[in-house]
Write an enzyme that holds these catalytic residues in place. Structure first.
Site, short mmCIF file in Angstrom:
data_model
loop_
_atom_site.label_atom_id
_atom_site.label_comp_id
_atom_site.label_asym_id
_atom_site.label_seq_id
_atom_site.Cartn_x
_atom_site.Cartn_y
_atom_site.Cartn_z
N CYS A 469 0.87 -1.17 0.00
CA CYS A 469 0.00 0.00 0.00
C CYS A 469 0.91 1.22 0.00
O CYS A 469 2.02 1.17 -0.50
CB CYS A 469 -0.97 -0.02 1.17
SG CYS A 469 -0.19 -0.01 2.79
N ALA A 470 0.48 2.31 0.57
CA ALA A 470 1.26 3.55 0.49
C ALA A 470 2.58 3.46 1.23
O ALA A 470 3.56 4.08 0.84
CB ALA A 470 0.44 4.72 1.02
#
Length: 527
Positions: A469-470
């Site tokens: 993810c980020a």
């Protein structure tokens, strides 16, 4: 419970895939509409181009369910991700079409679901309003207006079917239909029972969402604090997006009509206000302005407290660790690196002090009636083009006050409870040592981080799936006993921390996680 948590973490990570489009929406609509509505007079090619940019932004927003179906199916797929994304699109279009077709067979269409018609056949006024609100046009199809939920359902379903059947083999006569092509066939067939179940179940779910919306709306500042607290409390488990996204991009966060267009969710409402020439300000109760306080002031104050509490001889090293983290936080809003710095040092400091303080920041921002687009400096750029819609002068004194509050509370807690934040002990600020890691893994013959990561997970044969993810590398392994200890990721593998549940691992690497994930996938031969 561990398996459920693993699935939730994987699902929450998959929901982050379409996030780049959300960023573009804010920029394209905010800047494009500023030029077309205020800056450039008359009709000319420059105004036309900015109008095109603004229109793209609205298109990204209007088709959010589609992006979710594609992104989630893509992220959930363990292999052949392109085919999985295609299956997500196919299932989404088939799903909404089947809902509308089945509803039509029950007598519901564009004309019969109007409030006037529903009242005429016996519905109460409120009942007619509630039932009529269930329906809308999605991608040109009459169907349930489920917001992002139709995309989530389609993406998850397509991802599960793809992982189950993408490698299926048939006899030579039917070989054309095997593997990924069979998945495409299955998702179209799955759309039929899925649509029928949705026809009966969604009104019940929608009623529950309306109740939740009423609670959030009627609970006032307590509801605001509760959102901010839960959002941060769930972050270590990797499922905080499940709380934020419905608020930001569905009717759970509220509904507003702007220039004749209905917008659902606080982020969508702000986009509508950015694109409206008549709007005089942005939404105040937006469940995001509170982030400005703790991202631009609170966490920097906490970082300064860690710096001051470090041993004098370690402060330069601590500063070199914290300053880049704080700069990244203030520019793009990625807070996990600094949050995990003290989460792993003291979970109680995180959950009993930090998370409640963040909830309080949301409340203070709402009381101060801060009205601004974006919560990090980079994402606030569109405000420069429409400053008349920004109402945030109170930040002039709120930011210093927040900085001081976090600084003194964190400094007191660190010293009072002897919390081992960076620099308090020498080994807390050590980075990767090749000699130490070789002692941990004697068979390591290469110093590249991605190779050491693969070895730390027990080798290529022990890794089942890889995603990110980020800020987190998300890996599922076959045998967790072959994986290094959670603390080793921080001590020897350059990570900021590790969240581990069963066979599912989340390794926090911050903004560099995308390049690390790509390198790991290259080693494993994953597309």
């Amino acid at each position: 419970m561990k398996k459920i948590q693993e699935k939730l973490q994987s699902f929450a990570g998959a929901m982050m895939v379409p996030i780049v489009l959300f960023v573009l929406v804010g920029f394209y609509v905010g800047i494009g509409s500023a030029f077309t509505n205020y800056i450039i007079p008359g009709d000319n090619i420059v105004k036309t181009i900015f109008g095109m940019i603004s229109a793209m932004g609205f298109t990204f927003m209007n088709y959010l369910p589609l992006w979710f179906s594609v992104g989630i199916a893509f992220a959930m797929a363990k292999k052949e991700k392109g085919w999985a994304a295609f299956a997500g699109i196919v299932l989404f279009m088939s799903y909404i079409t089947c809902i509308g077709s089945y509803a039509g067979a029950q007598g519901w269409n564009v004309d019969t679901v109007t409030v006037e018609n529903l009242v005429s056949i016996g519905y109460t006024q409120q009942g007619a309003l509630n039932f009529s609100a269930l329906w809308g046009s999605v991608a040109g199809k009459f169907t349930f207006d489920m917001g992002i939920f139709s995309g989530i359902i389609s993406g998850v379903t397509a991802g599960l079917i793809h992982n189950k059947f993408c490698e299926i083999k048939f006899k030579p006569m039917f070989a054309f239909f095997q593997g990924t092509k069979f998945v495409v066939i299955l998702v179209t067939l799955a759309a039929v029972p899925l649509a029928i179940v949705t026809y009966y179940v969604w009104p019940i779910i929608a009623s529950g969402l309306q109740t939740l919306t009423y609670f959030i709306g009627s609970s006032g500042l307590f509801g605001t604090w509760l959102f901010g607290f839960i959002d941060k409390a769930l972050l270590p488990f990797g499922i905080h997006h499940l709380i934020a996204f419905p608020i930001e991009y569905s009717s759970v966060g509220g509904v507003m009509t702007i220039d004749g267009v209905v917008y659902e969710g606080v982020r969508n409402i702000i986009v509508g206000q950015a694109g409206s020439p008549d709007a005089t300000g942005y939404l105040i109760r937006n469940f995001t302005s509170g982030r400005i306080l703790f991202q631009l002031a609170g966490l920097p104050g906490a970082a300064f407290a860690m710096y001051k509490c470090a041993k004098p001889e370690n402060r330069k090293k601590v500063a070199s660790l914290l300053i880049p983290t704080i700069v990244t936080l203030m520019l793009v809003g990625i807070s996990e690196p600094i949050e995990y710095t003290f989460l792993f040092a003291s979970p109680l400091l995180y959950w009993l002090v930090y998370a409640p303080l963040c909830g309080l920041c949301y409340v203070i921002a709402e009381i101060a009636q801060i009205s601004i687009n974006g919560h990090a400096l980079f994402f606030m750029i569109p405000n420069l083009f429409q400053p008349q819609k920004v109402h945030a002068l109170s930040l002039i004194f709120l930011l210093p006050a927040t900085f001081a509050t976090y600084y003194f509370i964190f400094k007191f807690a660190i010293k009072k409870f002897n919390i081992k934040t960076p620099g308090r002990e020498d080994d807390n600020i050590k980075l990767m040592s090749k000699k130490e890691y070789n002692e941990l893994k004697e068979n390591s013959g290469n110093d590249k981080l991605e190779i050491r990561i693969v070895e730390a997970f027990g080798g290529p044969e022990n890794i089942d799936s890889v995603a990110c993810c980020a800020t987190r590398l998300r890996v599922t392994v076959k045998d967790e006993s072959l994986v290094v200890q959670d603390s080793d990721w921080k001590d020897y593998l350059e990570a900021m921390g590790c969240v581990h549940s069963g066979n599912s691992y989340q390794i926090i690497y911050g903004v560099n996680v995308n390049s690390i994930t790509t390198a790991v996938k290259d080693i494993l031969g994953i597309d």
